[in-house]
Motif scaffolding. Sequence first.
Motif, PDB file in Angstrom:
ATOM      1  N   UNK A 242     -70.114-141.695 -11.651  1.00 26.31           N
ATOM      2  CA  UNK A 242     -71.237-142.219 -11.886  1.00 26.31           C
ATOM      3  C   UNK A 242     -71.069-143.677 -12.091  1.00 26.31           C
ATOM      4  N   UNK A 243     -70.152-143.737 -12.970  1.00 28.36           N
ATOM      5  CA  UNK A 243     -69.850-145.395 -13.646  1.00 28.36           C
ATOM      6  C   UNK A 243     -69.198-145.981 -12.346  1.00 28.36           C
ATOM      7  N   UNK A 244     -68.274-145.693 -11.839  1.00 30.59           N
ATOM      8  CA  UNK A 244     -67.464-146.630 -10.763  1.00 30.59           C
ATOM      9  C   UNK A 244     -68.154-146.636  -9.532  1.00 30.59           C
ATOM     10  N   UNK A 245     -68.629-145.596  -9.316  1.00 32.50           N
ATOM     11  CA  UNK A 245     -69.206-145.463  -7.538  1.00 32.50           C
ATOM     12  C   UNK A 245     -70.694-145.754  -7.608  1.00 32.50           C
ATOM     13  N   UNK A 246     -71.606-145.511  -8.585  1.00 33.32           N
ATOM     14  CA  UNK A 246     -72.837-145.784  -8.718  1.00 33.32           C
ATOM     15  C   UNK A 246     -73.415-146.817  -9.673  1.00 33.32           C
ATOM     16  N   UNK A 247     -72.462-147.318 -10.467  1.00 32.94           N
ATOM     17  CA  UNK A 247     -72.817-148.299 -11.332  1.00 32.94           C
ATOM     18  C   UNK A 247     -73.873-147.729 -12.554  1.00 32.94           C
ATOM     19  N   UNK A 248     -74.055-146.328 -12.637  1.00 36.44           N
ATOM     20  CA  UNK A 248     -74.913-145.798 -13.590  1.00 36.44           C
ATOM     21  C   UNK A 248     -74.648-146.093 -15.078  1.00 36.44           C
ATOM     22  N   UNK A 249     -75.850-146.005 -15.906  1.00 40.62           N
ATOM     23  CA  UNK A 249     -75.672-146.449 -17.247  1.00 40.62           C
ATOM     24  C   UNK A 249     -75.393-144.788 -18.067  1.00 40.62           C
ATOM     25  N   UNK A 250     -74.300-144.688 -18.646  1.00 43.99           N
ATOM     26  CA  UNK A 250     -74.139-143.719 -19.420  1.00 43.99           C
ATOM     27  C   UNK A 250     -74.286-144.037 -20.871  1.00 43.99           C
ATOM     28  N   UNK A 251     -75.361-143.626 -21.638  1.00 47.14           N
ATOM     29  CA  UNK A 251     -75.728-143.920 -22.948  1.00 47.14           C
ATOM     30  C   UNK A 251     -75.198-142.958 -24.030  1.00 47.14           C
ATOM     31  N   UNK A 252     -74.827-141.579 -23.508  1.00 41.86           N
ATOM     32  CA  UNK A 252     -74.255-140.850 -24.357  1.00 41.86           C
ATOM     33  C   UNK A 252     -73.472-139.607 -24.117  1.00 41.86           C
ATOM     34  N   UNK A 253     -72.492-139.340 -24.689  1.00 44.82           N
ATOM     35  CA  UNK A 253     -71.308-138.389 -24.241  1.00 44.82           C
ATOM     36  C   UNK A 253     -70.893-137.481 -25.460  1.00 44.82           C
ATOM     37  N   UNK A 254     -70.966-136.155 -25.253  1.00 44.61           N
ATOM     38  CA  UNK A 254     -70.354-135.464 -26.390  1.00 44.61           C
ATOM     39  C   UNK A 254     -69.194-134.658 -26.016  1.00 44.61           C
ATOM     40  N   UNK A 255     -68.628-133.886 -27.057  1.00 38.17           N
ATOM     41  CA  UNK A 255     -67.595-132.887 -27.183  1.00 38.17           C
ATOM     42  C   UNK A 255     -67.862-132.039 -28.147  1.00 38.17           C
ATOM     43  N   UNK A 256     -67.044-131.096 -28.306  1.00 36.04           N
ATOM     44  CA  UNK A 256     -67.117-130.006 -29.360  1.00 36.04           C
ATOM     45  C   UNK A 256     -67.544-130.713 -30.837  1.00 36.04           C
ATOM     46  N   UNK A 257     -66.726-131.709 -31.149  1.00 31.34           N
ATOM     47  CA  UNK A 257     -66.855-132.414 -32.352  1.00 31.34           C
ATOM     48  C   UNK A 257     -68.172-133.058 -32.745  1.00 31.34           C
ATOM     49  N   UNK A 258     -68.762-133.779 -31.590  1.00 33.48           N
ATOM     50  CA  UNK A 258     -70.154-134.552 -31.587  1.00 33.48           C
ATOM     51  C   UNK A 258     -70.101-135.445 -30.780  1.00 33.48           C
ATOM     52  N   UNK A 259     -70.875-136.372 -30.902  1.00 32.15           N
ATOM     53  CA  UNK A 259     -71.317-137.350 -29.650  1.00 32.15           C
ATOM     54  C   UNK A 259     -71.245-138.984 -29.818  1.00 32.15           C
ATOM     55  N   UNK A 260     -71.010-139.660 -29.088  1.00 26.65           N
ATOM     56  CA  UNK A 260     -70.913-141.134 -29.112  1.00 26.65           C
ATOM     57  C   UNK A 260     -72.238-141.646 -28.234  1.00 26.65           C
ATOM     58  N   UNK A 261     -72.804-142.679 -28.924  1.00 28.22           N
ATOM     59  CA  UNK A 261     -74.184-142.830 -28.513  1.00 28.22           C
ATOM     60  C   UNK A 261     -74.387-144.287 -28.523  1.00 28.22           C
ATOM     61  N   UNK A 262     -74.805-145.221 -27.287  1.00 28.63           N
ATOM     62  CA  UNK A 262     -75.073-146.622 -27.342  1.00 28.63           C
ATOM     63  C   UNK A 262     -76.202-146.764 -26.373  1.00 28.63           C
ATOM     64  N   UNK A 263     -77.489-146.924 -26.982  1.00 26.39           N
ATOM     65  CA  UNK A 263     -78.590-146.950 -25.842  1.00 26.39           C
ATOM     66  C   UNK A 263     -78.548-148.045 -24.872  1.00 26.39           C
ATOM     67  N   UNK A 264     -77.738-149.110 -25.174  1.00 28.54           N
ATOM     68  CA  UNK A 264     -77.300-149.980 -24.001  1.00 28.54           C
ATOM     69  C   UNK A 264     -76.192-149.752 -22.991  1.00 28.54           C
ATOM     70  N   UNK A 265     -75.623-148.744 -23.306  1.00 30.63           N
ATOM     71  CA  UNK A 265     -74.297-148.068 -22.346  1.00 30.63           C
ATOM     72  C   UNK A 265     -73.298-148.001 -22.971  1.00 30.63           C
ATOM     73  N   UNK A 266     -72.557-147.166 -22.657  1.00 29.77           N
ATOM     74  CA  UNK A 266     -71.136-146.834 -23.315  1.00 29.77           C
ATOM     75  C   UNK A 266     -70.208-147.477 -22.277  1.00 29.77           C
ATOM     76  N   UNK A 267     -69.015-148.051 -22.717  1.00 30.96           N
ATOM     77  CA  UNK A 267     -67.915-148.446 -21.639  1.00 30.96           C
ATOM     78  C   UNK A 267     -67.139-147.572 -21.130  1.00 30.96           C
TER      79      UNK A 267
END
Length: 427
Positions: A242-267
């Motif tokens: 999504x990031x490399x081929x479509x330039x989409x903005x991913x604002x949150x991802x998680x795993x079993x421990x919890x989630x990282x979030x940035x409303x302006x988009x994660x790097x």
Amino acid sequence: MSTPGILQKNLDQTSLSAETAASFLEQVAKKVPGFDDAILNILTYSKREIIVEIPIRLDDGSVSVFRGYRVQHNNSRGGPFKGGLRFHPEVNLAEVRALAILMTWKAALVKIPFGGAKGGICCDPKKLSKTELERLTRAYTEHLGDNIGPYNDIPAPDVNTNAQIMAWMFDEYAKSHNNCSPAVVTGKPIEIGGSEGREEATGRGVVIVTKDLLKDLKLDISESKFIIQGFGNVGANAARILHYEYGAKIIGVSNVEGAVFNKNGLNIPELLSYQSKHKTLKGFPNSEWLTNDELLVQDCDVLIPAALAGSINERVAKETNAKVIVEAANAPVTIQADAILNERKIHVIPGILANPGGVIVSYFEWVQNLQQLYWERHEVITRLDKLLTEAYKRTYRISVENNCSLRESALRIALTDVIKSIQVRGF
Ligand code: NAD
């Protein structure tokens, strides 16, 4: 026997996914031409269910017995059975059965010549050493005997299994059958007959159908905000593409421990290397740390559950403001949540359409193994794109024509194909 009785019998030991699979079948069945109680009987039961008790010697000299399963649901469409092998402490017959049923629909929807199967071993792979895992995998393969094989049933990796596990299965099968056929399993390392593009295939497939639906909804993928639950094989590959081929903005991802979030988009490139270096998402710079429950209801355009069954429950269905939910995992949306999402006109791409990328490239791997002729990565990806895009178009068209959800439309298409095969072959 009446229809509800048959289904109830199978629901006796429900896991969420078993309930989901059976309930959707029952709802849609009545609308498919040729469907009757006899067909429902056939499709409700598995063709074969194998349970094996596997004793293995642990590294400390003691012996433990593990229970393994292989369920072969239906192969009326021809071809061998096909489905993943999962190692997890909660693996049980009802879950493996439900996942095998989903594989039957998935293969029919994307028109690949396989029947649905699934396998699992009830174990906690984190508590086993590499040598114990190898002994367990080899013993499971030996116990399955002739029930697997290039023309019978072809396992592949799933939760907590990988290319190494497939390499051990291939080797064990080759030894016990005096037959060196890599086509007995897929998802193998490239060096022993694995396919280019297999590792990323499910995540790539998720992105292909998401892009297609957003286009039909007149939404711009590069302007859309994504949240992804699960940052393993499927979630991380979907994020990367999504990031490399479509330039989409991913604002949150998680795993079993919890989630990282940035409303302006994660790097995303930095997040991928952070996870690979630190083996955690926690502490990633320029992000807030949220719980999984909090992440799932943050504002976004597209929500991609890529972790577990049942994570999109009634609470999430009521609170999310996503326009699209993509079932990258198997059965993440509960029946109750699905009804709420339909009511709220939130589009759900069902798992049988969103996540068959892996089984499609597994099919390509099997074809390449049988032909002993190997394709380049671009050929694999082009063919994957074609099969999934065609499946998406069929599903979207039927959903518009019948004013029904994509889930219902996908299941209708798959059921129609399976029923025609049963009728034409006879039973
Ligand atoms: P994986 O083991 O590589 O990754 C799973 C991810 O989910 C990990 O990041 C893990 O930390 C996270 N996770 C686990 N529990 C969680 C929780 N409670 N909350 C949030 N995150 C949690 O698995 P995968 O291969 O990426 O598979 C993910 C899902 O996709 C599974 O449901 C699997 O059945 C389905 N699937 C996978 C494939 C495939 O080819 N790998 C194909 C079809 C479907």
